[in-house]
Scaffold this motif. Sequence first.
Motif, short mmCIF file in Angstrom:
data_model
loop_
_atom_site.label_atom_id
_atom_site.label_comp_id
_atom_site.label_asym_id
_atom_site.label_seq_id
_atom_site.Cartn_x
_atom_site.Cartn_y
_atom_site.Cartn_z
N ASP A 1 0.87 -1.17 0.00
CA ASP A 1 0.00 0.00 0.00
C ASP A 1 0.91 1.22 0.00
O ASP A 1 1.94 1.22 0.69
CB ASP A 1 -0.87 0.06 1.26
N LEU A 2 0.52 2.24 -0.75
CA LEU A 2 1.29 3.47 -0.69
C LEU A 2 0.33 4.65 -0.66
O LEU A 2 -0.83 4.53 -1.04
CB LEU A 2 2.28 3.58 -1.85
N GLU A 3 0.82 5.76 -0.15
CA GLU A 3 0.04 6.98 -0.10
C GLU A 3 0.90 8.10 -0.67
O GLU A 3 2.13 8.09 -0.51
CB GLU A 3 -0.36 7.29 1.34
N TYR A 4 0.24 9.02 -1.37
CA TYR A 4 0.98 10.12 -2.00
C TYR A 4 0.11 11.36 -2.02
O TYR A 4 -1.07 11.30 -2.41
CB TYR A 4 1.39 9.73 -3.43
N GLN A 5 0.69 12.48 -1.63
CA GLN A 5 -0.03 13.76 -1.62
C GLN A 5 0.26 14.51 -2.91
O GLN A 5 1.38 14.97 -3.12
CB GLN A 5 0.39 14.60 -0.41
#
Length: 130
Positions: free
Chosen positions: A68-72
């Motif tokens: 899982d990854l998150e990016y703004q």
Amino acid sequence: MKTLNVVAAIIKKDNKILATKRGYGEFIDMWEFPGGKIEDGETKEEALIREIKEELDCVIEPIKFVLDLEYQYPTFYLKMSCFESIIVKGTPKLIEHNDAKWLTKNELDSVNWIPADIQIIGYLKETMGD
């Protein structure tokens, strides 16, 4: 700020990974791992199978959850679940993309990736054979 929940397929074949070049939108002509938004009532795997059928007109099988990854981004927050997958029926066709190529581990840095997808490259470099 809007949050997008998406899935991406790391499609493997012959120790290569499928990269697709976006043919639309804000990130046109940048490379990505194919996939898309999770619809209400779908599992992540169901969303991935549907998105790949819509985008590449082939059927995949998600083999294993990878990360899982998150990016703004400036205008939205992205949450992406990535699955190693294989094609079980058909050959990828360019429906929403303007190019696609199979990359070896040593070729992963040869394309201009969408910012969030760059996080997947580190994982692939550690786990792919030469």
